[in-house]
Design an enzyme around this catalytic site. Structure first.
Site, PDB file in Angstrom:
ATOM      1  CG  ASP A  42      -2.017  -0.986   1.133  1.00 17.63           C
ATOM      2  OD1 ASP A  42      -2.880  -0.999   2.010  1.00 17.63           O
ATOM      3  OD2 ASP A  42      -2.012  -1.770   0.166  1.00 17.63           O
ATOM      4  CB  ALA A  43       3.949   2.088   1.836  1.00 12.08           C
ATOM      5  CD  GLU A  44       6.695  -1.181  -2.832  1.00 14.71           C
ATOM      6  OE1 GLU A  44       5.935  -2.127  -2.549  1.00 14.71           O
ATOM      7  OE2 GLU A  44       7.756  -1.325  -3.428  1.00 14.71           O
ATOM      8  CG  ASP A  46      -0.722   5.169  -0.038  1.00 14.19           C
ATOM      9  OD1 ASP A  46      -1.679   4.946  -0.802  1.00 14.19           O
ATOM     10  OD2 ASP A  46      -0.736   4.919   1.174  1.00 14.19           O
ATOM     11  CB  SER A  91     -37.504  -4.781 -16.863  1.00 18.09           C
ATOM     12  OG  SER A  91     -38.741  -4.670 -17.526  1.00 18.09           O
ATOM     13  CG  LEU A  92     -34.310  -9.560 -17.613  1.00 16.52           C
ATOM     14  CD1 LEU A  92     -33.326 -10.511 -16.960  1.00 16.52           C
ATOM     15  CD2 LEU A  92     -34.131  -9.562 -19.127  1.00 16.52           C
ATOM     16  CD  GLU A 123     -25.488 -13.166 -17.056  1.00 16.72           C
ATOM     17  OE1 GLU A 123     -25.448 -12.036 -16.537  1.00 16.72           O
ATOM     18  OE2 GLU A 123     -25.730 -13.353 -18.254  1.00 16.72           O
ATOM     19  CE  LYS A 125     -34.149  -9.698 -11.862  1.00 14.98           C
ATOM     20  NZ  LYS A 125     -34.130  -8.538 -10.957  1.00 14.98           N
ATOM     21  CG  ASP A 127     -31.664  -6.364  -4.461  1.00 14.95           C
ATOM     22  OD1 ASP A 127     -32.212  -5.532  -5.217  1.00 14.95           O
ATOM     23  OD2 ASP A 127     -32.016  -6.549  -3.290  1.00 14.95           O
ATOM     24  CD  GLU A 187     -27.911  -4.510 -10.909  1.00 12.37           C
ATOM     25  OE1 GLU A 187     -28.013  -4.491 -12.162  1.00 12.37           O
ATOM     26  OE2 GLU A 187     -28.878  -4.650 -10.147  1.00 12.37           O
ATOM     27  CE1 TYR A 240     -18.774  -9.221  -8.859  1.00 15.23           C
ATOM     28  CE2 TYR A 240     -19.819  -7.507  -7.548  1.00 15.23           C
ATOM     29  CZ  TYR A 240     -18.991  -8.611  -7.640  1.00 15.23           C
ATOM     30  OH  TYR A 240     -18.382  -9.108  -6.525  1.00 15.23           O
ATOM     31  CE  LYS A 334     -38.145 -10.931  -8.716  1.00 15.10           C
ATOM     32  NZ  LYS A 334     -37.409  -9.692  -8.468  1.00 15.10           N
ATOM     33  CB  CYS A 428     -40.001   4.137  32.154  1.00 16.38           C
ATOM     34  SG  CYS A 428     -38.486   3.196  31.902  1.00 16.38           S
ATOM     35  CB  CYS A 431     -37.125   3.991  36.061  1.00 15.88           C
ATOM     36  SG  CYS A 431     -37.705   5.240  34.891  1.00 15.88           S
ATOM     37  CB  CYS A 446     -37.795   6.604  29.968  1.00 17.18           C
ATOM     38  SG  CYS A 446     -37.360   6.810  31.712  1.00 17.18           S
ATOM     39  CB  CYS A 451     -34.268   5.724  33.375  1.00 12.69           C
ATOM     40  SG  CYS A 451     -34.832   4.106  32.823  1.00 12.69           S
TER      41      CYS A 451
HETATM   42 ZN   LIG Z   1     -37.033   4.704  32.690  1.00 12.90          ZN
END
Ligand SMILES: [Zn+2]
Length: 695
Positions: A42-44, A46, A91-92, A123, A125, A127, A187, A240, A334, A428, A431, A446, A451
């Site tokens: 990561d440093a390299e 960066d 849409s399908l 594939e 589906k 969401d 997606e 994706y 589905k 409550c 209490c 409350c 309490c």
């Molecule tokens: Zn309370």
């Protein structure tokens, strides 16, 4: 050589280097995000990034739109423009049963008037949010949402911030051919793990706004539609690819001719595609796969709501055309909704640290999507009234992915007259103080600040991660101490002694030692964390930091007037009032005094800033017992020099610091080839890098 010429040459050299850096960074992004096999630290990474950034700052005219530095884009000042899709994003049609899939296949055979075999790709589906990307001469030039299928919202700046979207397609000899114009559909999703981490981060940073992030798809969609691409950049979006919508024709036969080949082609171009894609010869194989897949739907890193089946041959697929508003050559299978019916047998009222009363449904146990559910959230009383859910009702229950199950609604036709309305309690349950409703709010509270349940919840929050982070007191830990009479307020925690803890159930010598060490470490938390931990309504970490920017010490904040607070941009009138009221409360002032007396650090933030940046960009994992430093001291040392400390070993780990009795983390580090340091090695590394920086 004239000065002008010298400058020109220097600029040319910079342009060359910038192009080289961009190529390198794109390549490493691909290795990291798509292949999951980085070849530099990561440093390299960066360093490459910083070098490019420096060149672009010096020569802004060298900035290209696809530069990795532009991934946190500039501000836009106009509404989202509209884009007409090159082909309608349809849409399908949907199928819910195996027979419906067989019927679809029979229709295809009839339309094609042939018994010639055709094959299928299957594939998941997704969401998520469907988007369409246009590449011109290999560069990402346009990104749009599906919109209504014909017109979409342009979201190019937001999409540029998504690291799994290649800003540029490979052009090397060995790479697959790229047409002059390529339109890709896919997606945008948020991986389940990423979403959990994001929710936790939001909860810590802005608890008041975190509640709106309950659904990964909506969060992704919201991020894409923000005018400020920084919002999208701050959310863990993943793209994706699942189809080639259009490709200019100059490549002819060299372009993929089947859906399955198209997915492989997209993957070779650097896009992520799902590993669950399969190719089948017959509809019966398809049915077996999708039905078996249902049991594993939650094993995928992202949410899906079914599977998509397409005729694999693209020429055939196109010839099948459109029926109604759906392509004939594809269908969505589905999964049945994860919804069940059960009986609401009891309603309990929980009281939160702010006093808010939250109703919860206790249910007759029911099995849904792999788990037995006994409880569900009822949100709030307004929601209960709107859905007309009553005690004793048969209710419809939904479990969406890994979200807490919730009650969708009641089945009034099943009532027998014994059901009772669910109303907020008048007192409550913990209490017995009167329950009140705040002006303009839907929640009930409350009214008793003392309490015991509210206090316990506040103490749980205080010791929690993101606040004082006292390991060993999480979950039931702090309750046990309250019940034992050892802790009445936040400050009491810092006065705990070994001899008080040892008699408690479950406290061995080692546990006592560990707990006292983590309490000791918590005394050194930076002031913003302490302020966020106090539980001032509306003051999470983000607000605490904002306050400290204007009132840099606790004293300054404590003495700030309403007018001064109200004048701070980002602090509204209501919040200013709350803060003043909180600090004016004698018991809160006493608490702060007591915390200070018990050694809790309250120094202004400056003292918590790193002493150097020697370890900046490096991530460490600590394991085992070091000879002189405790785990917390070692972590503080690393952080003081700008390094990061992570809890588990991954490919992102730069070094593992191991002491005696190091366990599986050490093994994992060795397996991944991550360098291992002992305590002396850590000190030497800091010294070495400090010396480097001073040169
Ligand atoms: Zn309370």
């Amino acid at each position: 050589m004239s000065d002008q010429n010298a400058e020109l040459t220097e600029r040319q050299a910079a342009a060359q280097r910038a192009a080289e850096l961009r190529r390198l960074i794109h390549e490493h992004n691909h290795r990291y995000f798509v292949l999951g096999a980085p070849t530099i630290s990561d440093a390299e990474y960066d360093q490459l990034f910083d070098e490019l950034d420096a060149i672009e700052k010096r020569y802004p005219e060298l900035i290209t739109p696809d530069s990795p530095t532009q991934r946190v884009g500039s501000d836009l000042d106009e509404r989202l423009p509209k884009v007409t899709h090159p082909a309608p994003m349809l849409s399908l049609a949907k199928a819910y049963t195996a027979d419906e899939l067989r019927a679809w296949q029979a229709r295809l055979e009839k339309v094609l008037d042939t018994s010639a075999a055709f094959t299928y790709t299957v594939e998941p589906k997704f969401d998520g949010v469907s988007v369409v990307l246009t590449y011109t001469d290999g560069h990402l030039t346009l990104a749009a949402t599906r919109g209504d299928g014909y017109l979409g919202d342009e979201v190019t700046p937001a999409v540029r911030t998504i690291r799994s979207v290649p800003p540029r397609l490979p052009s090397a000899e060995a790479a697959p051919p790229v047409p002059r114009r390529l339109v890709v559909r896919g997606e945008v999703v948020i991986h389940k793990d990423d979403f959990k981490a994001f929710q936790a981060r939001m909860q810590a940073e802005q608890p008041e706004g975190a509640a709106k992030f309950v659904n990964a798809r909506n969060t992704a969609s919201g991020a894409l539609k923000q005018l400020d691409p920084k919002v999208a950049a701050s959310r863990p979006l993943t793209f994706y690819a699942f189809g080639v919508v259009e490709a200019s024709e100059e490549l002819g036969e060299r372009l993929p001719r089947s859906q399955y080949a198209a997915l492989q082609y997209l993957r070779a171009l650097g896009f992520l595609t799902s590993d669950a894609v399969r190719h089948f010869e017959s509809i019966e194989e398809v049915i077996a796969y999708v039905q078996a897949f249902e049991a594993h739907r939650h094993d995928l890193p992202f949410e899906i709501d079914g599977m998509v089946i397409k005729v694999d041959d693209l020429a055939l697929y196109n010839a099948l055309g459109i029926v109604g508003k759906n392509p004939r050559g594809a269908i969505a299978y589905k999964f049945p909704p994860e919804e069940v019916i059960t009986r609401l047998v009891k309603v309990t009222f929980n009281v939160g640290r702010t006093g808010m009363i939250v109703p919860s449904a206790e249910l007759a146990p029911v099995f849904v999507s792999g788990a037995t559910i006994r409880q569900a959230t009822l949100n709030n009383f307004e929601d209960i009234a709107r859905k007309d859910v009553r005690l004793g009702d048969w209710v419809r229950l939904k479990r969406a992915g890994e979200v807490i199950p919730f009650v969708i609604g009641a089945l009034p036709e099943r009532r027998d007259g014994t059901e009772q309305l669910i109303l907020p309690p008048e007192r409550c349950p913990f209490c017995d103080a009167p329950v009140v409703r705040a002006e303009g709010e839907i929640a009930y509270y409350c009214s008793n600040p003392e309490c015991p349940e509210r206090r316990a919840r506040q103490l749980e929050y205080f010791v929690g991660r993101g606040q004082m982070d006292i390991e060993g007191l999480a979950e039931r830990g702090v309750r046990q101490l309250i019940e034992a009479g050892l802790v009445r307020d936040e400050a009491d925690i810092f006065a705990l002694k070994a001899e008080q803890l040892e008699p408690l159930e479950g406290y061995g010598a080692l546990k006592v030692k560990k707990l006292l060490a983590s309490i000791e470490a918590a005394k050194q938390r930076p002031l913003d964390r302490l302020i966020a931990a106090l539980g001032i309504p509306g003051v999470g970490l983000t607000v605490a930091r904002l306050l400290l920017k204007h009132f840099p010490s606790l004293e300054a904040l404590q003495n700030a007037t309403f007018e001064q607070l109200d004048a701070v941009p980002g602090i509204g009138e209501a919040l200013a009032k709350t803060v003043v009221a909180w600090f004016a409360e004698p018991r809160n002032r006493a608490l702060l005094e007591k915390l200070r007396a018990h050694g809790v650090q309250m120094a202004p933030l400056e003292s918590a800033t790193p002493r150097s940046n020697a370890l900046s960009g490096l991530t460490f994992v600590l394991t085992g017992t070091l000879p002189t430093l405790t785990r917390d001291q070692a972590a503080a040392l690393i952080e003081a020099h700008g390094g990061k400390v992570a809890s588990s070993v991954s490919k992102k780990t730069s070094y593992v610091v191991a002491g005696e009795a190091a366990g599986s983390k050490l093994e994992k580090a060795q397996a991944l080839g991550i360098p291992v340091l002992d305590e002396d090695g850590l000190q030497a590394l800091i010294a070495e890098r400090l010396a480097l920086r001073q040169d």
